[in-house]
Scaffold this motif. Structure first.
Motif, PDB file in Angstrom:
ATOM      1  N   LEU A 525      46.357   9.432 -50.086  1.00  0.00           N
ATOM      2  CA  LEU A 525      46.197   8.308 -50.996  1.00  0.00           C
ATOM      3  C   LEU A 525      47.034   7.104 -50.586  1.00  0.00           C
ATOM      4  O   LEU A 525      46.721   5.970 -50.963  1.00  0.00           O
ATOM      5  CB  LEU A 525      46.552   8.740 -52.420  1.00  0.00           C
ATOM      6  CG  LEU A 525      45.683   9.870 -52.981  1.00  0.00           C
ATOM      7  CD1 LEU A 525      46.047  10.158 -54.428  1.00  0.00           C
ATOM      8  CD2 LEU A 525      44.205   9.535 -52.872  1.00  0.00           C
ATOM      9  N   LEU A 526      48.089   7.312 -49.814  1.00  0.00           N
ATOM     10  CA  LEU A 526      48.861   6.185 -49.288  1.00  0.00           C
ATOM     11  C   LEU A 526      48.067   5.388 -48.258  1.00  0.00           C
ATOM     12  O   LEU A 526      48.380   4.221 -47.991  1.00  0.00           O
ATOM     13  CB  LEU A 526      50.154   6.695 -48.643  1.00  0.00           C
ATOM     14  CG  LEU A 526      51.306   7.049 -49.578  1.00  0.00           C
ATOM     15  CD1 LEU A 526      52.391   7.797 -48.810  1.00  0.00           C
ATOM     16  CD2 LEU A 526      51.875   5.804 -50.236  1.00  0.00           C
ATOM     17  N   SER A 527      47.051   6.009 -47.663  1.00  0.00           N
ATOM     18  CA  SER A 527      46.327   5.358 -46.564  1.00  0.00           C
ATOM     19  C   SER A 527      44.845   5.188 -46.858  1.00  0.00           C
ATOM     20  O   SER A 527      44.059   4.935 -45.953  1.00  0.00           O
ATOM     21  CB  SER A 527      46.496   6.188 -45.283  1.00  0.00           C
ATOM     22  OG  SER A 527      46.040   7.519 -45.476  1.00  0.00           O
ATOM     23  N   GLN A 528      44.429   5.321 -48.114  1.00  0.00           N
ATOM     24  CA  GLN A 528      43.016   5.255 -48.470  1.00  0.00           C
ATOM     25  C   GLN A 528      42.782   4.116 -49.446  1.00  0.00           C
ATOM     26  O   GLN A 528      43.590   3.872 -50.345  1.00  0.00           O
ATOM     27  CB  GLN A 528      42.578   6.579 -49.112  1.00  0.00           C
ATOM     28  CG  GLN A 528      41.089   6.822 -49.087  1.00  0.00           C
ATOM     29  CD  GLN A 528      40.646   7.554 -47.844  1.00  0.00           C
ATOM     30  OE1 GLN A 528      41.450   8.106 -47.112  1.00  0.00           O
ATOM     31  NE2 GLN A 528      39.353   7.550 -47.590  1.00  0.00           N
ATOM     32  N   GLY A 529      41.660   3.410 -49.285  1.00  0.00           N
ATOM     33  CA  GLY A 529      41.303   2.389 -50.258  1.00  0.00           C
ATOM     34  C   GLY A 529      40.852   3.033 -51.558  1.00  0.00           C
ATOM     35  O   GLY A 529      40.537   4.219 -51.602  1.00  0.00           O
TER      36      GLY A 529
END
Length: 898
Positions: A525-529
């Motif tokens: 979730l830190l790297s997902q839109g």
């Protein structure tokens, strides 16, 4: 430490007492509530009966349409689109289904001629188009065609050739359907981009079953995407075919760094996420270190098997940092984003199973400003707090997870003007009291073939009976297939439907609720839109929604005169088949008109015209195309790798192959044996016709023949053929012979034109000017050579070369004939009843049972009853659904059939 804890509690106490008097925050929250209620979007989950299919089978599905704001079944839309998309991104079938209280179901019938490969099922409502296609339901499926001799080909690596920068090097590994490598196999291949062939050649796979191809390109960026068609000669001299789509972006890995909350700042701890994606679209394990400008190591990192990880760094003022990355035998160096001297950071620790900790840092120049922290899900605010001036100390607070909803939750730090400063999404796994528990009784561990299975279902929520809508699939499937990492109602509605982009193996994040899994999910979730709130629109109280919800079927268009829109102009709609129906409507200020509240099934033809006959010659009517039809989109395969099929899938393919050999296909009509008493005399070559013909028994072997010379003064096939052939009549665009209730088969260039998969099946949809010959085969002597297809007679059409075959009539002034699809008919899954009547035919069904409408009563109870097939193995029961409160349910059970 005590000081920080005390400060956190002091901060919460101060803010709660101030909220009641904070008029700007109260007004803002009211606007947020109003806007998010009015613009509440929808999300969809389709429960499919199984993860793979064989050409000729049915895809059974149930659709759950959920309101994103409430989490409950949606009442916004009344019409759902479901599409089957092939490897090239074309829509092969589109269904329109009526939705009632967020529920509907249907099925796709797969043609026996369907090409093998990866397909995609896509579903959406018109209302969902406002959020964008990223939030449509997408599910990849594999389809096997047992009539094709297929080899699996997977892209191992794509890179710029080291010898020639104007060539792209593609390494392909070949294996059979059980993933056994094909070493030393001769391969003939063709590389295509679009419709153009850019390379053709031969080669032999090496000891690792890999074939290397160097493809010439026009630039140093290499190929973007394409298709490889390969014929592989096996050891037994058999030839198998492989169809391998590929994508290529760059010779290097796609490695990105994401500061938590969107920004990094000097002199404070920053968490940085790292994401590594290989050029086959899958996550990749990498490791590395972080160095400052002096070459001193300040941090290290590594990704997991899905290509994601994170690390902490405290940047110094004026310092630069770089990442030295190791992957395989290669090393790359990338610069990290530059940390800001002014701003705020938001840090969320979500690894604890019971509570979530939040820290807020602010630079010295912003410490005198108030800020607001909101914890919300799709506009519903679960926690709000006013953050006072920090005076050099980070704000810290803790939130109990049992006060938050399941799924994606957004943490937003806003300025005193309600402008977003930092945002972060986290996943809350708070299933206690927010998940339906399903209990199944009367189930045995072992059953026999054709034995009856009677099950009792009890649905409870917080240990109380609950009323819900569920779907049940029973499949003869290996217990290891698609259970651990595939999609489910939980992975889709709680996770993937809320984020942008592909989530690899989403089921992995739902297997365990331990710290390692929570850490991996947090890195994802830190790297997902994700689905964002438009804060600017809330403050300006504006709405930019383009698409309105569809409650029923609609026909939308525009009326113009001399290129200018006709406002307040009356348009008539008249049905011209399947019964008379007429209505009218007025255009709006932009000349747009909408006919809604239409209710029909299957193909319906309409005439749309102006009400004023005198104006028709100068008025143009244009019908809006249906979204998703005749439109290219992302191809079905998300990666270059084609997955090997499991043993159960191959057994299903063998069953279908045997069914075809025994002529037991359900679409085949079994004819009685016909004894030929007298041999037919062949037509002498000298008397045979010389016209072009696609008749499989040759030109001249027909009851009637018409050429393009005969057709040249006619406007349509039906108009020409009417009355010209004895005992052949026409109705609703179809031809009928010999008094049959079923239409004649129409073969257009040796392809069935009027099969059940086509949207347009009328003979008048064929462009007569480009037909070379029409041959009528109405007698059994001529049509029997076509087997089951010839049972009702055959019309053989042979087209001219180089011209369009399907009619594309230009719009007539003031009048449009419009053919469109209505609701798709939902078929009922057939369940044999052997206890009523014995049946000696083999029962080879791979989907043993499908029930899309299992509803529990007020006591939370329901019944399931079906019969096992003749096939032994592991049977898997999957029950999914949702109750009236929006709580989700999923239950998986297995048993053995001996």
């Amino acid at each position: 430490m005590l000081k920080k804890v005390f400060f956190a509690f002091m901060l919460i106490g101060l803010c709660k007492s101030a909220i009641a008097q904070d008029i700007p925050l109260t007004n803002f929250l009211q606007k947020l509530d109003q806007q998010s209620t009015k613009d509440a979007q929808e999300k969809i989950y389709l429960h499919l009966d199984k993860p793979y299919y064989v050409a000729g089978e049915d895809i059974w599905f149930k659709a759950y349409v959920v309101n994103t704001r409430t989490g409950q079944l949606s009442t916004i839309s009344g019409l759902l689109y479901v599409e089957l998309i092939d490897q090239q991104g074309s829509t092969t079938q589109q269904l329109k289904l009526p939705v009632k209280n967020g529920i509907t179901w249907g099925d796709f019938k797969l043609p026996y001629s369907l090409r093998e490969g990866s397909y995609k099922i896509r579903s959406y409502t018109q209302w969902m188009r406002n959020a964008g296609e990223d939030f449509f339901f997408n599910q990849r499926i594999e389809i096997i065609n047992p009539q094709e001799n297929v080899m699996l080909g997977s892209i191992e690596k794509i890179s710029i050739s080291p010898e020639n920068p104007l060539k792209t090097r593609i390494k392909i590994k070949f294996a059979d359907l059980k993933n056994s490598p094909c070493s030393g196999c001769a391969v003939e291949y063709e590389v295509k981009q679009g419709e153009s062939q850019i390379l053709r050649g031969k080669g032999v796979t090496d000891s690792e079953a890999i074939l290397t191809i160097d493809v010439p390109t026009k630039s140093r960026q290499g190929l973007t995407n394409g298709l490889i068609l390969a014929s592989v000669t096996l050891s037994g001299k058999q030839v198998a075919n492989a169809k391998i789509p590929f994508r290529f972006s760059d010779e290097k890995l796609d490695i990105q760094f994401f500061p938590e909350g969107g920004t990094s700042m000097i002199n404070v701890p920053n968490r940085i996420a790292v994401k590594a994606i290989a050029n086959n679209g899958k996550g990749l394990f990498i490791s590395g270190i972080i160095e400052n400008g002096l070459g001193t190591q300040v941090a290290d990192f590594k990704t997991n098997h899905l290509g994601m990880g994170s690390f902490y760094i405290t940047p110094a003022k004026g310092a630069s940092y770089r990442a030295i990355i190791n992957h395989g035998n290669s090393t790359d160096t990338l610069s990290l984003p530059v940390a800001s001297e002014s701003g705020t950071t938001l840090a969320v620790d979500n690894l604890d199973s019971l509570k979530m900790r939040i820290r807020i840092y602010s630079s010295a120049d912003l410490r005198d400003e108030n800020k607001y922290l909101l914890v919300h899900q799709n506009g519903l605010v679960y926690y709000q707090i006013k953050v006072p001036p920090l005076n050099g100390t980070p704000a810290m607070l803790t939130i109990a997870k049992d006060s938050l909803p399941n799924g994606i939750v957004q943490v937003s730090l806003l300025s005193h003007h309600f402008i977003p400063l930092n945002e972060r999404i986290v996943f809350i796994d708070n299933t206690k009291g927010k998940k339906v528990a399903l209990s199944i009784t009367n189930i045995n561990n072992i059953y026999h073939k054709r034995e009856n299975v009677d099950l009792s279902v009890l649905a409870t929520n917080q240990e109380k009976p609950t009323n819900g809508s569920f779907s049940v699939s029973v499949v003869n499937l290996s217990a290891s297939n698609d259970q651990n990492f595939g999609t489910s109602i939980l992975t889709d509605l709680l996770l993937t439907s809320e984020v942008v982009g592909n989530v690899e193996t989403p089921g992995y994040y739902f297997q365990k609720n331990d710290s390692n899994t929570r850490y991996d999910l947090d890195n994802l979730l830190l790297s997902q839109g994700w689905r964002k709130i438009n804060w600017k629109k809330i403050q300006t109280d504006t709405s930019s929604l383009t698409y309105l919800p569809e409650k029923t079927l609609q026909i939308i268009g525009k009326a113009t005169k001399s290129g200018k829109p006709l406002a307040n102009y009356r348009i008539n709609l008249i049905s011209i088949n399947n019964g008379f129906f007429a209505t009218d409507t007025l255009t709006d200020a932009n000349g747009k008109f909408t006919f809604d509240n239409l209710d029909f099934w299957g193909t319906q033809k309409f005439m749309i015209q102006t009400s004023e006959e005198k104006d028709r010659a100068s008025v143009d009517i244009i019908i809006d195309p249906i979204f998703g039809q005749d439109r290219k989109m992302e191809a079905a395969s998300h990666t270059n790798n084609v997955l090997p099929y499991g043993d159960s899938a191959l057994e299903d393919a063998d069953l279908q192959r045997n069914i075809i050999k025994r002529d037991l296909r359900p679409d085949v009509i079994q004819l009685k044996e016909v004894k030929i008493e007298k041999k037919r005399q062949p037509i002498p070559k000298s008397s045979r016709a010389t016209y072009a013909s696609s008749n499989i028994i040759g030109p001249g072997n027909a009851d009637a023949v018409f050429t393009s010379e005969d057709l040249k003064h006619s406007s349509s096939l039906i108009q020409f053929l009417q009355g010209k052939v004895a005992s052949v009549h026409f109705k609703e665009g179809k031809a009928y012979a010999r008094g049959s209730k079923d239409p004649m088969t129409v073969m257009l260039d040796n392809v069935v034109f009027n099969d059940s998969e086509r949207l347009q099946t009328s003979l008048d949809d064929i462009f007569i000017d480009n037909i070379e010959t029409v041959e009528i085969l109405k007698s059994m002597a001529n049509s029997s050579v076509y087997g089951a297809l010839g049972g009702n007679g055959v019309i053989v059409l042979t087209s001219k070369k180089g011209g369009p075959v399907h009619r594309e009539s230009p719009p007539l002034p003031g009048l449009v004939n419009h053919s469109t699809e209505g609701y798709a008919m939902s078929r009922e899954f057939y369940v044999p009843k052997y206890d009523v009547k014995s049946d000696s035919r083999p029962d080879d069904r791979t989907t043993v049972f499908w029930e899309p409408n299992l509803v529990t009563d007020k006591d939370g109870k329901a019944k399931i009853s079906y019969l096992n097939t003749d096939m032994p193995g592991t049977y898997r029961i999957v029950i999914e659904g949702i109750d009236a409160n929006g709580s989700l349910a999923r239950k998986v059970l297995t048993y053995e059939v001996k």
